[in-house]
Scaffold this active site. Structure first.
Site, PDB file in Angstrom:
ATOM      1  N   SER A 137     -42.719 -11.813  23.208  1.00 12.66           N
ATOM      2  CA  SER A 137     -41.891 -10.608  23.115  1.00 12.66           C
ATOM      3  C   SER A 137     -41.285 -10.590  21.726  1.00 12.66           C
ATOM      4  O   SER A 137     -41.211 -11.632  21.057  1.00 12.66           O
ATOM      5  CB  SER A 137     -40.771 -10.695  24.157  1.00 12.66           C
ATOM      6  OG  SER A 137     -39.794  -9.698  23.944  1.00 12.66           O
ATOM      7  N   TYR A 150     -32.816 -14.471  28.202  1.00 11.06           N
ATOM      8  CA  TYR A 150     -34.199 -14.046  27.986  1.00 11.06           C
ATOM      9  C   TYR A 150     -34.682 -14.411  26.579  1.00 11.06           C
ATOM     10  O   TYR A 150     -35.776 -14.963  26.412  1.00 11.06           O
ATOM     11  CB  TYR A 150     -34.310 -12.535  28.217  1.00 11.06           C
ATOM     12  CG  TYR A 150     -35.703 -11.975  28.059  1.00 11.06           C
ATOM     13  CD1 TYR A 150     -36.730 -12.372  28.917  1.00 11.06           C
ATOM     14  CD2 TYR A 150     -35.987 -11.041  27.071  1.00 11.06           C
ATOM     15  CE1 TYR A 150     -38.013 -11.848  28.774  1.00 11.06           C
ATOM     16  CE2 TYR A 150     -37.261 -10.517  26.927  1.00 11.06           C
ATOM     17  CZ  TYR A 150     -38.273 -10.927  27.776  1.00 11.06           C
ATOM     18  OH  TYR A 150     -39.540 -10.404  27.635  1.00 11.06           O
TER      19      TYR A 150
HETATM   20  C1  8X3 Z   1     -39.153  -7.076  26.240  1.00  8.74           C
HETATM   21  C2  8X3 Z   1     -38.609  -6.576  24.966  1.00  8.74           C
HETATM   22  O1  8X3 Z   1     -36.516  -5.770  23.748  1.00  8.74           O
HETATM   23  O2  8X3 Z   1     -36.446  -5.724  26.154  1.00  8.74           O
HETATM   24  O3  8X3 Z   1     -39.839  -8.259  26.112  1.00  8.74           O
HETATM   25  O4  8X3 Z   1     -36.344  -7.815  24.999  1.00  8.74           O
HETATM   26  S1  8X3 Z   1     -36.909  -6.476  24.985  1.00  8.74           S
END
Ligand code: 8X3
Length: 250
Positions: A137, A150
């Site tokens: 990502s 995340y």
């Molecule tokens: C997803 C992109 O910008 O929502 O992997 O983290 S973001």
């Protein structure tokens, strides 16, 4: 043309194949002639898709060592591994971090990728021209407010993948990391625990990428000659400059 008409004799494993980028990738690689093995927990969904594309569905929970072992034991040959399983839970400041959400994100994105990749390395090497594509990502490259659970997991997943690229030099395995920005899939629905209004709001007022955009890139990557290793691709919607800046935020 059905998948069997244009078979290239190569096997591609796609994790998290029940929806979004994983499902689009499975469909696309089947069109490209791969025998596709779809792995996910939602067997009903992957079975339906496998029937449609002439692939094979196999239960896979990347957070469960026994499930990964069974999944791998059922595979004779693997040429391409697409590490797509993963996701986000919550959008909370570190001060309010939910430790269970963090554990889920680390277990799924990091340890899950490690389990399946480590387990498939011998088969990928045996193929004589293995390819590991890891969908990380832009969160693997940037930090953003309230996203540390995340972004830290995606950074770790990216470093795992990039370290392997160093360690596997001299073996017949290529590695590609794909770092997408905003892609409209079930990603935000999972992040916001099924809250559709919150998930929809993420993509309102801009045009996000769609799963097929990433599947296109994976298809291109997997069809390069074996001397070509596409190292890392960062892809965002035109409407997004960074994780924190987009056409809405200015
Ligand atoms: C997803 C992109 O910008 O929502 O992997 O983290 S973001």
């Amino acid at each position: 043309m059905s998948a069997s008409d244009n078979s290239n004799g190569r096997v591609a494993v796609v994790t998290g194949a029940s929806s979004g980028i994983g499902a689009a990738t499975a469909r696309r690689l089947a069109q490209d002639g791969f025998q596709v093995v779809l792995g996910a927990r939602r067997v009903d969904r992957i079975s339906e898709l496998a029937d449609e594309i002439g692939g094979r569905a196999s239960y896979l929970d990347v957070t469960d060592a026994a499930s990964v072992e069974r999944f791998i034991a059922a595979l004779d040959r693997v040429d391409v591994l697409v590490n797509n399983a993963g996701g986000a839970k919550g959008l909370a400041p570190v001060a309010d971090a939910d430790l269970d959400d963090w554990r889920w994100m680390w277990e799924t994105n990091v340890i899950g990728t490690l389990r399946i990749t480590k387990g498939l390395l011998p088969k990928l090497a045996d193929s004589g021209d293995g390819l590991i594509i890891t969908v990380t990502s832009t969160a693997a490259l940037e930090a953003y407010d309230n996203g540390a659970g995340y972004t830290s997991a995606k950074h770790a997943q990216g470093v795992l993948h990039r370290t392997l690229r160093l360690e596997l030099i001299g073996t017949p395995i290529r590695l590609t990391e794909i770092c997408p920005g905003m892609v409209e899939t079930e990603f935000s629905l999972v992040r916001f625990d099924g809250d559709t209004a919150k998930a929809d709001a993420v993509y309102e007022g801009l045009e996000p990428l769609v799963a097929d955009d990433i599947a296109d890139i994976i298809s291109f990557t997997a069809s390069r000659p074996s001397r070509v290793d596409i190292d890392q691709i960062v892809v965002r919607p035109r409407d997004q400059a960074t994780s924190r800046r987009n056409i809405k935020t200015g």
